[in-house]
Design a protein around this motif. Structure first.
Motif, PDB file in Angstrom:
ATOM      1  N   PHE A  14       0.834  -1.199   0.000  1.00  0.00           N
ATOM      2  CA  PHE A  14       0.000   0.000   0.000  1.00  0.00           C
ATOM      3  C   PHE A  14       0.868   1.248   0.000  1.00  0.00           C
ATOM      4  CE2 PHE A  14       0.560  -0.633   4.586  1.00  0.00           C
ATOM      5  CZ  PHE A  14       0.828   0.654   5.020  1.00  0.00           C
ATOM      6  N   GLY A  15       0.230   2.365  -0.300  1.00  0.00           N
ATOM      7  CA  GLY A  15       0.900   3.659  -0.287  1.00  0.00           C
ATOM      8  C   GLY A  15      -0.124   4.750  -0.065  1.00  0.00           C
ATOM      9  N   HIS A  16       0.338   5.981  -0.063  1.00  0.00           N
ATOM     10  CA  HIS A  16      -0.531   7.128   0.148  1.00  0.00           C
ATOM     11  C   HIS A  16      -0.374   8.080  -1.038  1.00  0.00           C
ATOM     12  CE1 HIS A  16      -0.575   5.490   4.163  1.00  0.00           C
ATOM     13  NE2 HIS A  16       0.699   5.770   4.336  1.00  0.00           N
ATOM     14  N   PHE A  17      -1.486   8.616  -1.533  1.00  0.00           N
ATOM     15  CA  PHE A  17      -1.466   9.592  -2.618  1.00  0.00           C
ATOM     16  C   PHE A  17      -1.555  10.995  -2.022  1.00  0.00           C
ATOM     17  CE2 PHE A  17      -3.467   6.961  -6.311  1.00  0.00           C
ATOM     18  CZ  PHE A  17      -2.341   6.173  -6.345  1.00  0.00           C
ATOM     19  N   VAL A  18      -0.746  11.907  -2.556  1.00  0.00           N
ATOM     20  CA  VAL A  18      -0.845  13.317  -2.202  1.00  0.00           C
ATOM     21  C   VAL A  18      -1.052  14.074  -3.502  1.00  0.00           C
ATOM     22  CG1 VAL A  18       0.281  15.294  -1.118  1.00  0.00           C
ATOM     23  CG2 VAL A  18       0.702  12.983  -0.232  1.00  0.00           C
ATOM     24  N   PHE A  19      -2.209  14.714  -3.630  1.00  0.00           N
ATOM     25  CA  PHE A  19      -2.549  15.471  -4.837  1.00  0.00           C
ATOM     26  C   PHE A  19      -2.200  16.932  -4.644  1.00  0.00           C
ATOM     27  CE2 PHE A  19      -5.218  11.790  -5.253  1.00  0.00           C
ATOM     28  CZ  PHE A  19      -5.237  11.553  -6.612  1.00  0.00           C
ATOM     29  N   GLU A  20      -1.514  17.480  -5.626  1.00  0.00           N
ATOM     30  CA  GLU A  20      -1.248  18.914  -5.662  1.00  0.00           C
ATOM     31  C   GLU A  20      -2.104  19.491  -6.778  1.00  0.00           C
ATOM     32  OE1 GLU A  20       0.618  20.443  -3.459  1.00  0.00           O
ATOM     33  OE2 GLU A  20       1.338  18.591  -2.555  1.00  0.00           O
ATOM     34  N   SER A  21      -2.766  20.596  -6.459  1.00  0.00           N
ATOM     35  CA  SER A  21      -3.626  21.206  -7.472  1.00  0.00           C
ATOM     36  C   SER A  21      -3.386  22.708  -7.499  1.00  0.00           C
ATOM     37  CB  SER A  21      -5.104  20.922  -7.184  1.00  0.00           C
ATOM     38  OG  SER A  21      -5.566  21.733  -6.138  1.00  0.00           O
ATOM     39  N   ALA A  22      -4.064  23.370  -8.423  1.00  0.00           N
ATOM     40  CA  ALA A  22      -3.945  24.812  -8.558  1.00  0.00           C
ATOM     41  C   ALA A  22      -4.577  25.533  -7.371  1.00  0.00           C
ATOM     42  CB  ALA A  22      -4.598  25.270  -9.860  1.00  0.00           C
TER      43      ALA A  22
ATOM     44  N   GLY B  76      -4.172   0.470  -1.967  1.00  0.00           N
ATOM     45  CA  GLY B  76      -3.545  -0.774  -2.410  1.00  0.00           C
ATOM     46  C   GLY B  76      -3.035  -0.637  -3.834  1.00  0.00           C
ATOM     47  N   ARG B  77      -1.946  -1.316  -4.146  1.00  0.00           N
ATOM     48  CA  ARG B  77      -1.322  -1.275  -5.477  1.00  0.00           C
ATOM     49  C   ARG B  77      -1.160   0.176  -5.960  1.00  0.00           C
ATOM     50  NH1 ARG B  77      -5.781  -4.194  -6.602  1.00  0.00           N
ATOM     51  NH2 ARG B  77      -6.084  -3.124  -8.550  1.00  0.00           N
ATOM     52  N   PRO B  78      -0.433   0.999  -5.200  1.00  0.00           N
ATOM     53  CA  PRO B  78      -0.358   2.427  -5.521  1.00  0.00           C
ATOM     54  C   PRO B  78       0.303   2.736  -6.857  1.00  0.00           C
ATOM     55  CG  PRO B  78       1.227   1.886  -3.827  1.00  0.00           C
ATOM     56  CD  PRO B  78       0.376   0.666  -4.031  1.00  0.00           C
ATOM     57  N   ASP B  79       1.313   1.954  -7.272  1.00  0.00           N
ATOM     58  CA  ASP B  79       1.975   2.248  -8.547  1.00  0.00           C
ATOM     59  C   ASP B  79       1.026   2.021  -9.719  1.00  0.00           C
ATOM     60  OD1 ASP B  79       4.398   2.959  -7.352  1.00  0.00           O
ATOM     61  OD2 ASP B  79       5.057   0.871  -7.278  1.00  0.00           O
ATOM     62  N   GLU B  80       0.275   0.923  -9.686  1.00  0.00           N
ATOM     63  CA  GLU B  80      -0.697   0.649 -10.751  1.00  0.00           C
ATOM     64  C   GLU B  80      -1.762   1.739 -10.810  1.00  0.00           C
ATOM     65  OE1 GLU B  80      -2.486  -3.247 -10.490  1.00  0.00           O
ATOM     66  OE2 GLU B  80      -0.632  -4.060  -9.648  1.00  0.00           O
ATOM     67  N   ARG B  81      -2.215   2.147  -9.642  1.00  0.00           N
ATOM     68  CA  ARG B  81      -3.277   3.157  -9.595  1.00  0.00           C
ATOM     69  C   ARG B  81      -2.759   4.516 -10.044  1.00  0.00           C
ATOM     70  NH1 ARG B  81      -6.207  -0.038  -5.327  1.00  0.00           N
ATOM     71  NH2 ARG B  81      -7.885  -0.835  -6.625  1.00  0.00           N
TER      72      ARG B  81
ATOM     73  N   LEU C 293      -0.392   4.972 -12.285  1.00  0.00           N
ATOM     74  CA  LEU C 293      -0.322   4.880 -13.748  1.00  0.00           C
ATOM     75  C   LEU C 293      -1.707   4.999 -14.380  1.00  0.00           C
ATOM     76  CD1 LEU C 293       2.359   2.088 -14.232  1.00  0.00           C
ATOM     77  CD2 LEU C 293       2.578   4.524 -14.755  1.00  0.00           C
ATOM     78  N   ALA C 294      -2.719   4.418 -13.736  1.00  0.00           N
ATOM     79  CA  ALA C 294      -4.090   4.518 -14.261  1.00  0.00           C
ATOM     80  C   ALA C 294      -4.546   5.972 -14.281  1.00  0.00           C
ATOM     81  CB  ALA C 294      -5.042   3.668 -13.424  1.00  0.00           C
ATOM     82  N   ILE C 295      -4.241   6.712 -13.224  1.00  0.00           N
ATOM     83  CA  ILE C 295      -4.617   8.133 -13.186  1.00  0.00           C
ATOM     84  C   ILE C 295      -3.856   8.901 -14.258  1.00  0.00           C
ATOM     85  CG2 ILE C 295      -4.543  10.244 -11.804  1.00  0.00           C
ATOM     86  CD1 ILE C 295      -4.957   8.428  -9.327  1.00  0.00           C
ATOM     87  N   GLN C 296      -2.568   8.626 -14.410  1.00  0.00           N
ATOM     88  CA  GLN C 296      -1.772   9.313 -15.435  1.00  0.00           C
ATOM     89  C   GLN C 296      -2.321   9.028 -16.839  1.00  0.00           C
ATOM     90  OE1 GLN C 296       0.286  11.565 -14.521  1.00  0.00           O
ATOM     91  NE2 GLN C 296       0.353  10.978 -12.384  1.00  0.00           N
ATOM     92  N   ARG C 297      -2.734   7.772 -17.081  1.00  0.00           N
ATOM     93  CA  ARG C 297      -3.328   7.427 -18.381  1.00  0.00           C
ATOM     94  C   ARG C 297      -4.620   8.200 -18.626  1.00  0.00           C
ATOM     95  NH1 ARG C 297      -2.572   2.174 -16.789  1.00  0.00           N
ATOM     96  NH2 ARG C 297      -0.564   1.433 -17.453  1.00  0.00           N
TER      97      ARG C 297
END
Length: 170
Positions: free
Chosen positions: A124-132, A145-150, A152-156
């Motif tokens: 697992f990991g934690h996401f930190v979103f930076e926005s305007a 869970g599965r932070p790298d896959e997720r 990449l999915a967001i980047q796609r």
């Protein structure tokens, strides 16, 4: 969908063609604390047979309180969902009161994926979103869970949405 599941589909902009790309539940590690609390409640209940009869209600009452707290934490974790669509990311959470935080893909400037040592070992990991925006309701998503896959999915999704074109190298 069970009675304890949040109704994610009602938050979709179906008329605009919004579809779910990924619905993220918390990693199983968030349920360890409620399970340990529930076991503590069982131990307290067993201890009723070893205390004086007049005081037997004390561990029984403590066990009920601990079970209520453990159930509340488990339900709150179960109802906390992070959703990636073809248009935005949003988070729905809350037990009695439901809170919805939304960020359009156009506002996502950067995503940091933090994976502590135990997170790397358990997946697992934690996401930190930076926005305007300076202050937003959707900044840190913990225990993904599965932070790298997720990631990449967001980047796609961001790339396919046309928000950011292909990078131009000079």
């Amino acid at each position: 969908m069970g009675w304890a599941d949040p109704d994610i589909r009602k938050h979709l902009l179906r008329d605009e063609g919004e579809v779910i790309v990924d619905e993220v539940h918390h990693h199983w590690v968030v349920y360890l604390q409620p399970v340990l609390e529930a076991l503590l409640g069982v131990l307290l209940l067993v201890s009723v047979g070893y205390v004086e009869l007049d005081l037997g209600w004390v561990p029984m009452l403590l066990a009920l309180a601990i079970w209520a707290h453990a159930g509340w934490k488990a339900l709150a974790s179960h109802r906390d969902r992070f959703v990636v669509t073809n248009m935005r990311v949003f988070r729905v959470n809350g037990v009695l009161t439901t809170k919805l935080a939304t960020m359009p893909l156009t506002r996502i400037l950067d995503i940091t994926v933090a994976k502590p040592l135990h997170g790397r070992m358990l997946g697992f990991g934690h996401f930190v979103f930076e926005s305007a925006a300076q202050e937003q309701g959707l900044r840190v998503i913990r225990y993904v869970g599965r932070p790298d896959e997720r990631d990449l999915a967001i980047q796609r999704v961001v790339q396919r949405s046309g928000v950011r074109g292909p990078r131009q190298w000079n």
